[in-house]
Design an enzyme around this catalytic site. Sequence first.
Site, PDB file in Angstrom:
ATOM      1  N   GLN A  60       2.938   4.342   2.757  1.00  0.00           N
ATOM      2  CA  GLN A  60       2.574   3.752   4.062  1.00  0.00           C
ATOM      3  C   GLN A  60       3.302   2.454   4.410  1.00  0.00           C
ATOM      4  OE1 GLN A  60      -1.772   3.419   5.195  1.00  0.00           O
ATOM      5  NE2 GLN A  60      -1.310   1.258   4.898  1.00  0.00           N
ATOM      6  N   TYR A  92       1.374   0.373  15.035  1.00  0.00           N
ATOM      7  CA  TYR A  92       0.386   0.279  13.958  1.00  0.00           C
ATOM      8  C   TYR A  92       0.868   1.045  12.737  1.00  0.00           C
ATOM      9  CZ  TYR A  92      -3.616   0.901  11.062  1.00  0.00           C
ATOM     10  OH  TYR A  92      -4.444   0.906   9.976  1.00  0.00           O
ATOM     11  N   ASP A 138      -7.720  -7.254   1.027  1.00  0.00           N
ATOM     12  CA  ASP A 138      -7.523  -5.926   1.620  1.00  0.00           C
ATOM     13  C   ASP A 138      -8.315  -5.850   2.918  1.00  0.00           C
ATOM     14  OD1 ASP A 138      -6.436  -3.364   1.749  1.00  0.00           O
ATOM     15  OD2 ASP A 138      -8.212  -2.467   0.844  1.00  0.00           O
ATOM     16  N   LYS A 139      -7.758  -5.110   3.880  1.00  0.00           N
ATOM     17  CA  LYS A 139      -8.336  -4.918   5.224  1.00  0.00           C
ATOM     18  C   LYS A 139      -8.327  -6.213   6.039  1.00  0.00           C
ATOM     19  CE  LYS A 139      -9.311  -0.812   3.728  1.00  0.00           C
ATOM     20  NZ  LYS A 139      -8.014  -0.265   3.238  1.00  0.00           N
ATOM     21  N   GLN A 190      -5.371 -28.031 -10.460  1.00  0.00           N
ATOM     22  CA  GLN A 190      -5.608 -29.194 -11.348  1.00  0.00           C
ATOM     23  C   GLN A 190      -4.490 -30.235 -11.251  1.00  0.00           C
ATOM     24  OE1 GLN A 190      -9.065 -27.206 -12.411  1.00  0.00           O
ATOM     25  NE2 GLN A 190      -8.595 -29.291 -12.990  1.00  0.00           N
ATOM     26  N   LYS A 246      -2.494  -2.408   7.399  1.00  0.00           N
ATOM     27  CA  LYS A 246      -2.819  -3.837   7.422  1.00  0.00           C
ATOM     28  C   LYS A 246      -1.869  -4.617   6.536  1.00  0.00           C
ATOM     29  CE  LYS A 246      -5.062  -5.172   9.595  1.00  0.00           C
ATOM     30  NZ  LYS A 246      -4.644  -5.363  10.999  1.00  0.00           N
ATOM     31  N   ASN A 306      16.512  -7.323  -0.367  1.00  0.00           N
ATOM     32  CA  ASN A 306      15.318  -8.166  -0.307  1.00  0.00           C
ATOM     33  C   ASN A 306      14.208  -7.335   0.353  1.00  0.00           C
ATOM     34  OD1 ASN A 306      13.427 -10.177   0.689  1.00  0.00           O
ATOM     35  ND2 ASN A 306      15.017 -11.671   0.196  1.00  0.00           N
ATOM     36  N   ASP A 354      -6.563  -0.520  -1.532  1.00  0.00           N
ATOM     37  CA  ASP A 354      -5.455   0.449  -1.623  1.00  0.00           C
ATOM     38  C   ASP A 354      -4.097  -0.224  -1.804  1.00  0.00           C
ATOM     39  OD1 ASP A 354      -5.168  -0.607   0.885  1.00  0.00           O
ATOM     40  OD2 ASP A 354      -5.561   1.248   1.974  1.00  0.00           O
ATOM     41  N   ASP A 408     -14.789   1.395   6.111  1.00  0.00           N
ATOM     42  CA  ASP A 408     -13.472   0.970   5.577  1.00  0.00           C
ATOM     43  C   ASP A 408     -13.428  -0.540   5.331  1.00  0.00           C
ATOM     44  OD1 ASP A 408     -12.768   3.604   5.826  1.00  0.00           O
ATOM     45  OD2 ASP A 408     -11.131   3.278   7.234  1.00  0.00           O
ATOM     46  N   ASP A 417       0.884  -1.170   0.000  1.00  0.00           N
ATOM     47  CA  ASP A 417       0.000   0.000   0.000  1.00  0.00           C
ATOM     48  C   ASP A 417       0.913   1.209   0.000  1.00  0.00           C
ATOM     49  OD1 ASP A 417      -1.579   2.149   0.612  1.00  0.00           O
ATOM     50  OD2 ASP A 417      -2.541   1.245   2.362  1.00  0.00           O
TER      51      ASP A 417
HETATM   52  C1  F6R Z   1      -6.382   1.157   6.742  1.00  0.00           C
HETATM   53  C2  F6R Z   1      -7.582   0.925   7.530  1.00  0.00           C
HETATM   54  C3  F6R Z   1      -8.414   2.097   7.872  1.00  0.00           C
HETATM   55  C4  F6R Z   1      -7.732   3.132   8.747  1.00  0.00           C
HETATM   56  C5  F6R Z   1      -8.719   4.258   9.109  1.00  0.00           C
HETATM   57  C6  F6R Z   1      -8.081   5.366   9.938  1.00  0.00           C
HETATM   58  O1  F6R Z   1      -5.875   0.001   6.188  1.00  0.00           O
HETATM   59  O2  F6R Z   1      -7.888  -0.166   7.860  1.00  0.00           O
HETATM   60  O3  F6R Z   1      -9.587   1.625   8.473  1.00  0.00           O
HETATM   61  O4  F6R Z   1      -7.196   2.522   9.879  1.00  0.00           O
HETATM   62  O5  F6R Z   1      -9.238   4.828   7.953  1.00  0.00           O
HETATM   63  O6  F6R Z   1      -6.984   5.842   9.269  1.00  0.00           O
HETATM   64  P1  F6R Z   1      -6.110   7.085   9.781  1.00  0.00           P
HETATM   65  O7  F6R Z   1      -5.711   6.788  11.202  1.00  0.00           O
HETATM   66  O8  F6R Z   1      -4.961   7.125   8.834  1.00  0.00           O
HETATM   67  O9  F6R Z   1      -7.001   8.286   9.704  1.00  0.00           O
HETATM   68 MG    MG Z   2      -4.025   1.994   3.312  1.00  0.00          MG
HETATM   69 MG    MG Z   3      -4.780  -2.158   2.125  1.00  0.00          MG
END
Ligand code: F6R
Ligand code: MG
Ligand code: MG
Length: 366
Positions: free
Chosen positions: A94, A228, A131-132, A241, A231, A104, A52, A286, A11
């Site tokens: 990010q 943090y 994603d997520k 197959q 993700k 690597n 993303d 999200d 991302d």
């Molecule tokens: C990103 C995600 C989103 C963010 C949320 C808050 O992968 O899961 O749910 O955690 O949009 O983002 P910030 O803290 O950057 O405003």
């Molecule tokens: Mg993101």
């Molecule tokens: Mg993502």
Amino acid sequence: MKLTLSVIKADIGGYVGHSESHPEILNLARKSLEKAKSSGLLIDFHVTKCGDDLQLIMTHQHGENDKKIHKLAWDTFISGTELARKLKLYGAGQDLLSDAFSGNVKGMGPGVAEMEIEERKSEPVIIFMADKTSAGAWNMPLYKMFADPFNTIGLVIAPPLHNGFSFEVHDVKEHKKITINTPEEIYDLLIFIGAPSRYAVKAVYNRDTGDIASVSSTQRLSLIAGRYVGKDDPVCIVRAQGSFPAVGEILEPFTNPTLVEGWMRGSHHGPLMPVSVEDGTPSRFDGPPRVISIGFQLAQGKLIGPRDMFIDKSFDEARHQANLMANYMRSHGPFEPHRLPLEEMEYTTMPQIMEKISGRFEPLEE
Ligand code: F6R
Ligand code: MG
Ligand code: MG
């Protein structure tokens, strides 16, 4: 011929917020890989996105963990980040946790799934991208594909599958790995992979041939960075197959949307919804978490495809069910089990609140 299939993803900026990738970033990545293909470094490539996350799918003959291939991916992410900064995309760069490339991309933020194979007479492969959610989200689907005869009838009735598969499981916290054989050790396997925040299936092998059947990205961004940062949004390659499950056996586990971690602020459980590439746009709270899958036939390393595998109408019911599950989980608001347990949350105000009010805690009377 010996061939390496590499999927490297990151991302490097969201559009809008964390919901999608910007088309100009995808174009930049295509140009970068096109150059590498013209120079002969790559045999072929496909650039796509899931939410993303920018996904670089590449074939070449340089093996796994090759410095030139990883540098190509890294440089593509770096120039993509520059463009993301110019467009002021959200969270530009990010997932790039380091400033300097050291040979690597593993441990530097991007997710990596690579397999070196001997290309078969016909080589169908499926690539899953989510994603997520986190590394470990593939545990239940991989178990069903490779060890559950109620999902994969080939385990019972197809001779090349009948002796089962072995699972390489990584302990992502202690940095240890173990290989467990199925079917005879499925109870042992499940005690580990049923805890996907700690144990993730890295690879699966056919026990008769020793051939690799599947490989996943298992990096935990928060464990690499110690805080943090976003993700993991893992990827997974599965061969189909012959001595591997059929395409339909590989896709079948996703008809049952499982609850995974990673929704809103990386701190909530939600259903993993199988969608077409076009619908990989997590926007509700999200999320909910998405999985896309694309299939290719490999032909001397050329990626013949992609076919969007979840576009099929037969996944409509799973999407419907995932939406109902999403409503139900959302109805818990800030309560578990929608919210993750305290120690698993990516965001928490607990330390500040504790500091503010800890003086008000009194011992319980015995
Ligand atoms: C990103 C995600 C989103 C963010 C949320 C808050 O992968 O899961 O749910 O955690 O949009 O983002 P910030 O803290 O950057 O405003
Ligand atoms: Mg993101
Ligand atoms: Mg993502």
